[in-house]
Design a protein around this motif. Structure first.
Motif, short mmCIF file in Angstrom:
data_model
loop_
_atom_site.label_atom_id
_atom_site.label_comp_id
_atom_site.label_asym_id
_atom_site.label_seq_id
_atom_site.Cartn_x
_atom_site.Cartn_y
_atom_site.Cartn_z
N LYS A 1 12.62 1.78 -3.11
CA LYS A 1 12.18 0.39 -2.25
C LYS A 1 11.42 0.01 -2.87
N TYR A 2 10.78 0.13 -4.29
CA TYR A 2 9.85 -0.65 -5.02
C TYR A 2 10.95 -0.49 -6.33
N GLY A 3 10.59 0.73 -7.48
CA GLY A 3 11.58 0.00 -8.64
C GLY A 3 10.81 0.22 -9.61
N ARG A 4 12.14 0.54 -11.03
CA ARG A 4 11.28 0.18 -11.94
C ARG A 4 10.41 -1.13 -12.00
N GLN B 1 12.36 7.81 -10.35
CA GLN B 1 12.60 6.67 -9.73
C GLN B 1 11.77 5.18 -10.52
N GLY B 2 11.31 5.60 -11.99
CA GLY B 2 11.01 4.80 -12.30
C GLY B 2 9.19 4.39 -12.07
N CYS B 3 8.70 4.77 -11.48
CA CYS B 3 7.34 4.75 -10.49
C CYS B 3 6.16 6.08 -10.98
N PRO B 4 5.84 6.10 -12.20
CA PRO B 4 5.24 7.71 -12.58
C PRO B 4 3.60 7.38 -12.36
#
Length: 387
Positions: free
Chosen positions: A24-27, A81-84
Protein backbone atom coordinates in the motif's frame (compact mmCIF):
# COMPACT_ATOMS: atom_id res chain seq x y z
CA UNK A 1 5.66 -35.84 6.27
CA UNK A 2 6.78 -32.35 7.29
CA UNK A 3 9.35 -30.64 5.15
CA UNK A 4 12.01 -28.55 6.87
CA UNK A 5 12.87 -26.68 3.69
CA UNK A 6 9.61 -24.82 3.38
CA UNK A 7 8.20 -22.49 5.99
CA UNK A 8 5.05 -23.27 7.93
CA UNK A 9 1.73 -22.22 6.47
CA UNK A 10 1.44 -19.69 9.29
CA UNK A 11 4.76 -18.07 8.33
CA UNK A 12 3.77 -17.98 4.68
CA UNK A 13 0.47 -16.29 5.59
CA UNK A 14 2.40 -13.77 7.69
CA UNK A 15 4.61 -12.95 4.70
CA UNK A 16 1.56 -12.49 2.49
CA UNK A 17 -0.10 -10.13 5.00
CA UNK A 18 3.05 -8.01 5.40
CA UNK A 19 3.53 -7.85 1.61
CA UNK A 20 -0.01 -6.58 1.25
CA UNK A 21 0.42 -3.95 3.97
CA UNK A 22 3.80 -2.69 2.64
CA UNK A 23 2.47 -2.75 -0.94
CA UNK A 24 0.00 0.00 0.00
CA UNK A 25 2.99 2.27 0.62
CA UNK A 26 5.70 1.09 -1.82
CA UNK A 27 9.10 2.35 -2.88
CA UNK A 28 8.03 5.70 -4.32
CA UNK A 29 6.34 6.69 -1.07
CA UNK A 30 9.38 5.51 0.91
CA UNK A 31 11.89 7.39 -1.28
CA UNK A 32 9.80 10.55 -1.23
CA UNK A 33 9.81 10.49 2.56
CA UNK A 34 13.58 9.95 2.61
CA UNK A 35 14.37 12.73 0.13
CA UNK A 36 12.12 15.27 1.85
CA UNK A 37 13.55 14.53 5.30
CA UNK A 38 10.29 13.05 6.55
CA UNK A 39 9.75 9.85 8.55
CA UNK A 40 7.98 6.57 7.79
CA UNK A 41 6.14 6.69 11.13
CA UNK A 42 2.79 5.96 9.47
CA UNK A 43 4.04 2.63 8.11
CA UNK A 44 5.93 1.82 11.35
CA UNK A 45 2.79 2.34 13.48
CA UNK A 46 0.61 0.34 11.08
CA UNK A 47 3.08 -2.55 11.20
CA UNK A 48 2.88 -2.28 15.01
CA UNK A 49 -0.91 -2.02 15.12
CA UNK A 50 -1.22 -5.21 13.07
CA UNK A 51 0.97 -7.05 15.58
CA UNK A 52 3.94 -7.59 13.26
CA UNK A 53 6.44 -5.29 14.97
CA UNK A 54 6.69 -7.25 18.20
CA UNK A 55 5.84 -10.64 16.75
CA UNK A 56 8.95 -12.14 18.42
CA UNK A 57 8.08 -10.77 21.88
CA UNK A 58 5.97 -12.74 24.41
CA UNK A 59 2.20 -12.16 24.27
CA UNK A 60 1.94 -10.96 27.88
CA UNK A 61 3.90 -7.83 26.90
CA UNK A 62 1.89 -7.05 23.77
CA UNK A 63 3.88 -9.22 21.39
CA UNK A 64 2.96 -12.07 19.10
CA UNK A 65 4.78 -14.84 20.99
CA UNK A 66 6.65 -15.90 17.84
CA UNK A 67 10.34 -16.39 17.16
CA UNK A 68 13.18 -14.55 15.47
CA UNK A 69 12.21 -16.29 12.21
CA UNK A 70 8.87 -14.47 12.29
CA UNK A 71 10.28 -10.98 12.83
CA UNK A 72 12.94 -11.71 10.17
CA UNK A 73 10.16 -12.63 7.71
CA UNK A 74 8.42 -9.30 8.44
CA UNK A 75 11.68 -7.40 7.92
CA UNK A 76 12.37 -9.20 4.62
CA UNK A 77 8.90 -8.68 3.16
CA UNK A 78 8.93 -4.96 3.99
CA UNK A 79 12.28 -4.59 2.19
CA UNK A 80 11.03 -6.70 -0.74
CA UNK A 81 8.23 -4.14 -1.23
CA UNK A 82 10.79 -1.32 -1.31
CA UNK A 83 10.20 -0.21 2.31
CA UNK A 84 13.20 -1.50 4.29
CA UNK A 85 12.80 -0.49 7.95
CA UNK A 86 16.24 -0.58 9.55
CA UNK A 87 14.85 0.04 13.03
CA UNK A 88 13.14 -3.38 12.90
CA UNK A 89 16.61 -4.88 13.23
CA UNK A 90 17.32 -2.71 16.26
CA UNK A 91 14.16 -2.18 18.29
CA UNK A 92 12.27 -5.51 18.41
CA UNK A 93 15.11 -7.86 17.45
CA UNK A 94 18.12 -6.61 19.45
CA UNK A 95 16.56 -4.57 22.27
CA UNK A 96 13.36 -6.64 22.46
CA UNK A 97 15.32 -9.89 22.67
CA UNK A 98 17.77 -8.66 25.34
CA UNK A 99 15.03 -7.18 27.55
CA UNK A 100 12.84 -10.31 27.15
CA UNK A 101 15.75 -12.55 28.13
CA UNK A 102 17.38 -10.51 30.87
CA UNK A 103 15.06 -7.69 31.97
CA UNK A 104 13.22 -7.71 35.30
CA UNK A 105 9.43 -8.15 35.22
CA UNK A 106 9.04 -4.41 35.84
CA UNK A 107 11.42 -3.54 32.96
CA UNK A 108 9.57 -5.86 30.57
CA UNK A 109 6.24 -4.24 31.51
CA UNK A 110 7.77 -0.78 31.12
CA UNK A 111 9.52 -1.13 27.75
CA UNK A 112 8.26 -4.09 25.73
CA UNK A 113 4.67 -2.92 24.98
CA UNK A 114 6.03 0.28 23.38
CA UNK A 115 8.53 -1.72 21.33
CA UNK A 116 5.64 -3.92 20.15
CA UNK A 117 3.18 -1.21 19.13
CA UNK A 118 5.85 1.15 17.79
CA UNK A 119 5.19 3.98 20.24
CA UNK A 120 8.26 3.26 22.39
CA UNK A 121 10.94 2.47 19.83
CA UNK A 122 14.37 1.69 21.29
CA UNK A 123 17.70 2.30 19.55
CA UNK A 124 20.91 0.38 20.29
CA UNK A 125 24.33 1.95 20.89
CA UNK A 126 27.45 -0.18 20.85
CA UNK A 127 29.77 1.17 18.11
CA UNK A 128 32.37 3.78 19.04
CA UNK A 129 34.70 5.97 16.96
CA UNK A 130 37.86 4.27 18.28
CA UNK A 131 36.54 0.76 18.89
CA UNK A 132 34.63 -0.22 15.72
CA UNK A 133 33.72 -3.89 16.02
CA UNK A 134 36.09 -4.47 18.94
CA UNK A 135 33.69 -4.58 21.89
CA UNK A 136 36.65 -5.01 24.26
CA UNK A 137 37.83 -1.49 23.39
CA UNK A 138 34.64 0.30 24.34
CA UNK A 139 35.53 3.44 26.27
CA UNK A 140 32.05 4.66 27.28
CA UNK A 141 32.19 4.36 31.06
CA UNK A 142 29.59 3.80 33.72
CA UNK A 143 30.44 4.56 37.33
CA UNK A 144 28.34 4.19 40.43
CA UNK A 145 27.39 7.28 42.40
CA UNK A 146 25.28 6.29 45.39
CA UNK A 147 22.10 4.70 44.04
CA UNK A 148 22.73 6.09 40.58
CA UNK A 149 24.96 5.40 37.60
CA UNK A 150 26.80 8.12 35.66
CA UNK A 151 27.59 7.53 31.96
CA UNK A 152 30.25 9.26 29.90
CA UNK A 153 31.38 8.55 26.35
CA UNK A 154 30.62 8.71 22.66
CA UNK A 155 28.88 6.36 20.21
CA UNK A 156 28.81 6.50 16.42
CA UNK A 157 26.55 5.21 13.61
CA UNK A 158 23.58 4.82 15.93
CA UNK A 159 20.43 4.34 13.87
CA UNK A 160 17.18 6.19 14.43
CA UNK A 161 17.96 8.04 17.67
CA UNK A 162 15.54 10.80 16.60
CA UNK A 163 12.72 8.24 16.35
CA UNK A 164 13.49 6.47 19.62
CA UNK A 165 12.27 7.09 23.15
CA UNK A 166 15.20 5.20 24.64
CA UNK A 167 18.60 3.85 23.64
CA UNK A 168 20.07 0.60 24.95
CA UNK A 169 23.68 1.65 25.57
CA UNK A 170 26.64 -0.68 26.06
CA UNK A 171 29.07 0.83 28.59
CA UNK A 172 31.99 -0.41 30.66
CA UNK A 173 31.86 -0.53 34.43
CA UNK A 174 34.57 -1.45 36.87
CA UNK A 175 33.98 -4.59 38.88
CA UNK A 176 34.36 -3.62 42.53
CA UNK A 177 35.69 -7.08 43.44
CA UNK A 178 38.19 -7.74 40.67
CA UNK A 179 38.95 -4.21 39.43
CA UNK A 180 38.39 -5.46 35.87
CA UNK A 181 36.08 -3.68 33.48
CA UNK A 182 32.97 -5.45 32.18
CA UNK A 183 30.24 -4.50 29.70
CA UNK A 184 26.95 -3.41 31.27
CA UNK A 185 23.71 -2.59 29.42
CA UNK A 186 21.75 0.58 30.24
CA UNK A 187 18.45 1.93 28.94
CA UNK A 188 18.95 5.66 28.45
CA UNK A 189 16.01 7.98 27.65
CA UNK A 190 16.80 10.15 24.62
CA UNK A 191 15.62 13.21 26.54
CA UNK A 192 18.00 12.60 29.48
CA UNK A 193 20.19 15.50 30.65
CA UNK A 194 23.64 15.20 29.09
CA UNK A 195 22.42 13.04 26.18
CA UNK A 196 23.05 14.64 22.79
CA UNK A 197 22.77 13.25 19.25
CA UNK A 198 24.08 14.75 16.01
CA UNK A 199 23.05 13.39 12.58
CA UNK A 200 25.82 12.06 10.32
CA UNK A 201 25.37 13.07 6.66
CA UNK A 202 25.10 9.78 4.71
CA UNK A 203 24.90 8.96 0.99
CA UNK A 204 22.24 6.35 1.67
CA UNK A 205 18.63 7.13 0.62
CA UNK A 206 16.79 6.35 3.84
CA UNK A 207 14.37 8.14 6.17
CA UNK A 208 16.23 6.49 9.06
CA UNK A 209 19.23 8.59 10.01
CA UNK A 210 22.57 7.73 11.60
CA UNK A 211 23.87 9.64 14.62
CA UNK A 212 26.88 10.37 16.74
CA UNK A 213 25.73 10.20 20.37
CA UNK A 214 27.43 12.11 23.19
CA UNK A 215 26.93 11.04 26.81
CA UNK A 216 28.09 13.74 29.19
CA UNK A 217 27.51 12.86 32.86
CA UNK A 218 24.18 11.20 32.07
CA UNK A 219 22.65 10.18 35.41
CA UNK A 220 20.54 7.04 35.52
CA UNK A 221 18.65 5.25 38.30
CA UNK A 222 19.80 1.76 39.32
CA UNK A 223 16.87 0.11 37.49
CA UNK A 224 18.22 1.36 34.14
CA UNK A 225 20.59 -1.60 34.11
CA UNK A 226 19.25 -4.47 32.00
CA UNK A 227 20.22 -7.90 33.28
CA UNK A 228 22.89 -8.73 35.79
CA UNK A 229 25.64 -6.12 35.86
CA UNK A 230 28.06 -9.06 36.11
CA UNK A 231 26.42 -10.89 33.18
CA UNK A 232 28.96 -9.46 30.79
CA UNK A 233 29.27 -10.40 27.15
CA UNK A 234 26.73 -13.24 27.28
CA UNK A 235 23.88 -10.74 27.69
CA UNK A 236 25.24 -8.47 24.99
CA UNK A 237 25.68 -11.31 22.50
CA UNK A 238 22.09 -12.45 23.11
CA UNK A 239 21.05 -9.57 20.84
CA UNK A 240 23.79 -9.99 18.24
CA UNK A 241 22.71 -13.30 16.65
CA UNK A 242 19.18 -11.90 16.09
CA UNK A 243 20.84 -8.77 14.68
CA UNK A 244 22.77 -10.83 12.09
CA UNK A 245 19.65 -12.85 11.16
CA UNK A 246 17.69 -9.62 10.71
CA UNK A 247 20.49 -8.01 8.70
CA UNK A 248 20.47 -11.05 6.39
CA UNK A 249 16.69 -10.71 5.91
CA UNK A 250 17.07 -6.99 5.28
CA UNK A 251 19.65 -7.76 2.55
CA UNK A 252 17.66 -10.55 0.88
CA UNK A 253 14.54 -8.34 0.93
CA UNK A 254 16.42 -5.52 -0.82
CA UNK A 255 17.83 -8.02 -3.34
CA UNK A 256 14.38 -9.42 -4.09
CA UNK A 257 13.00 -5.92 -4.65
CA UNK A 258 15.83 -5.05 -7.07
CA UNK A 259 15.45 -8.34 -8.95
CA UNK A 260 11.67 -7.94 -9.27
CA UNK A 261 12.17 -4.51 -10.76
CA UNK A 262 14.92 -5.71 -13.12
CA UNK A 263 12.87 -8.70 -14.31
CA UNK A 264 9.81 -6.51 -14.98
CA UNK A 265 11.97 -4.09 -16.93
CA UNK A 266 13.71 -6.87 -18.89
CA UNK A 267 10.31 -8.27 -19.95
CA UNK A 268 9.07 -4.90 -21.26
CA UNK A 269 12.14 -3.10 -22.60
CA UNK A 270 12.67 -3.84 -26.30
CA UNK A 271 15.93 -3.18 -28.14
CA UNK A 272 16.82 -4.94 -31.43
CA UNK A 273 14.39 -7.88 -31.64
CA UNK A 274 12.12 -8.61 -28.69
CA UNK A 275 12.47 -7.82 -24.99
CA UNK A 276 16.00 -7.56 -23.57
CA UNK A 277 15.18 -10.36 -21.10
CA UNK A 278 15.33 -12.75 -24.05
CA UNK A 279 19.09 -12.13 -24.31
CA UNK A 280 21.28 -14.37 -22.14
CA UNK A 281 23.59 -11.45 -21.33
CA UNK A 282 20.67 -9.91 -19.43
CA UNK A 283 18.85 -13.07 -18.33
CA UNK A 284 21.78 -15.08 -16.95
CA UNK A 285 23.04 -12.54 -14.39
CA UNK A 286 19.49 -12.12 -13.06
CA UNK A 287 19.00 -15.89 -12.90
CA UNK A 288 22.35 -16.23 -11.12
CA UNK A 289 21.30 -13.63 -8.54
CA UNK A 290 17.98 -15.37 -8.00
CA UNK A 291 19.88 -18.58 -7.15
CA UNK A 292 22.29 -16.75 -4.81
CA UNK A 293 19.46 -14.92 -3.02
CA UNK A 294 17.48 -18.13 -2.52
CA UNK A 295 20.57 -19.84 -1.03
CA UNK A 296 21.07 -16.91 1.36
CA UNK A 297 17.38 -17.04 2.35
CA UNK A 298 17.68 -20.76 3.11
CA UNK A 299 20.72 -20.15 5.33
CA UNK A 300 18.83 -17.34 7.10
CA UNK A 301 15.93 -19.72 7.71
CA UNK A 302 18.36 -22.27 9.16
CA UNK A 303 19.93 -19.65 11.47
CA UNK A 304 16.51 -18.53 12.71
CA UNK A 305 15.37 -22.13 13.29
CA UNK A 306 18.52 -22.91 15.32
CA UNK A 307 18.17 -19.70 17.33
CA UNK A 308 14.49 -20.32 18.05
CA UNK A 309 15.35 -23.89 19.11
CA UNK A 310 17.76 -22.49 21.71
CA UNK A 311 20.93 -23.69 19.98
CA UNK A 312 23.05 -20.57 20.51
CA UNK A 313 26.30 -22.11 19.25
CA UNK A 314 24.79 -23.45 16.04
CA UNK A 315 22.84 -20.25 15.54
CA UNK A 316 25.99 -18.15 15.91
CA UNK A 317 27.74 -19.93 13.06
CA UNK A 318 24.64 -20.02 10.84
CA UNK A 319 23.72 -16.38 11.56
CA UNK A 320 27.19 -15.20 10.57
CA UNK A 321 27.11 -17.29 7.39
CA UNK A 322 23.60 -16.11 6.51
CA UNK A 323 24.55 -12.48 7.02
CA UNK A 324 27.66 -12.90 4.84
CA UNK A 325 25.83 -14.75 2.06
CA UNK A 326 22.91 -12.31 2.06
CA UNK A 327 25.11 -9.21 1.83
CA UNK A 328 27.12 -10.69 -1.06
CA UNK A 329 23.98 -11.81 -2.89
CA UNK A 330 22.33 -8.43 -2.34
CA UNK A 331 25.30 -6.38 -3.61
CA UNK A 332 25.50 -8.50 -6.76
CA UNK A 333 21.73 -8.53 -7.32
CA UNK A 334 21.41 -4.76 -7.05
CA UNK A 335 24.43 -4.20 -9.30
CA UNK A 336 22.99 -6.55 -11.93
CA UNK A 337 19.58 -4.91 -11.63
CA UNK A 338 21.15 -1.50 -12.28
CA UNK A 339 23.00 -2.93 -15.31
CA UNK A 340 19.82 -4.49 -16.71
CA UNK A 341 18.23 -1.03 -16.70
CA UNK A 342 21.13 0.48 -18.67
CA UNK A 343 21.23 4.27 -18.36
CA UNK A 344 17.83 4.20 -16.66
CA UNK A 345 19.47 2.32 -13.80
CA UNK A 346 21.20 5.47 -12.58
CA UNK A 347 18.23 7.84 -12.82
CA UNK A 348 16.10 8.93 -9.88
CA UNK A 349 13.00 8.04 -11.88
CA UNK A 350 13.76 4.31 -11.84
CA UNK A 351 15.16 4.40 -8.27
CA UNK A 352 17.73 1.63 -8.74
CA UNK A 353 21.00 3.45 -8.05
CA UNK A 354 19.87 4.50 -4.56
CA UNK A 355 19.78 0.82 -3.63
CA UNK A 356 23.50 0.42 -4.36
CA UNK A 357 24.61 2.16 -1.15
CA UNK A 358 21.91 0.46 0.92
CA UNK A 359 22.96 -2.98 -0.33
CA UNK A 360 26.66 -2.17 0.04
CA UNK A 361 26.16 -1.23 3.70
CA UNK A 362 25.33 -4.91 4.33
CA UNK A 363 28.98 -5.84 3.74
CA UNK A 364 30.03 -3.44 6.50
CA UNK A 365 27.28 -3.39 9.13
CA UNK A 366 26.35 -4.63 11.65
CA UNK A 367 29.52 -6.71 11.38
CA UNK A 368 31.98 -6.56 8.49
CA UNK A 369 32.45 -9.44 6.07
CA UNK A 370 36.08 -9.68 7.22
CA UNK A 371 35.04 -10.25 10.84
CA UNK A 372 32.62 -12.95 9.70
CA UNK A 373 35.43 -14.63 7.76
CA UNK A 374 37.57 -14.42 10.93
CA UNK A 375 34.74 -16.06 12.90
CA UNK A 376 34.25 -18.88 10.36
CA UNK A 377 38.01 -19.48 9.98
CA UNK A 378 38.42 -19.77 13.73
CA UNK A 379 35.19 -21.40 14.95
CA UNK A 380 34.12 -23.48 11.95
CA UNK A 381 37.52 -24.45 10.56
CA UNK A 382 39.55 -24.42 13.79
CA UNK A 383 42.25 -22.14 12.38
CA UNK A 384 44.33 -19.96 14.74
CA UNK A 385 42.82 -16.63 15.80
CA UNK A 386 44.13 -13.94 13.45
CA UNK A 387 43.38 -10.74 15.35
Amino acid sequence: MSNNFSETEERQELRKAVRKLAGKYGREWFTEKARSGEKTTELWLEVGKNGYLGINIPEEYGGGGGGIGDIAAVCEELAAQGCPLLLMVVSPAICGTIITRYGTEEQKQRWLPGICDGTGTMAFAITEPDAGTNTHNISTTARRDGDEWVLNGRKIYISGVDEAENVLVVARAEDARTGKVKPVLFVVPTDADGFEAQPIPMEIVSPELQFTVFLDDVRLPADSVVGDEDGGLVQLFAGLNPERIMAASFSTGLARYALDRAVSYAKERTVFQGPIGGHQAVAHPLAQSHIEVEMARLMTQKAAALYDAGDDMGAGEAANMAKYAAAEASCDAVDRAVQAHGGNGITQEYGMAGLLVAARAGRIAPVSREMILNFVAMHSLGLPKSY
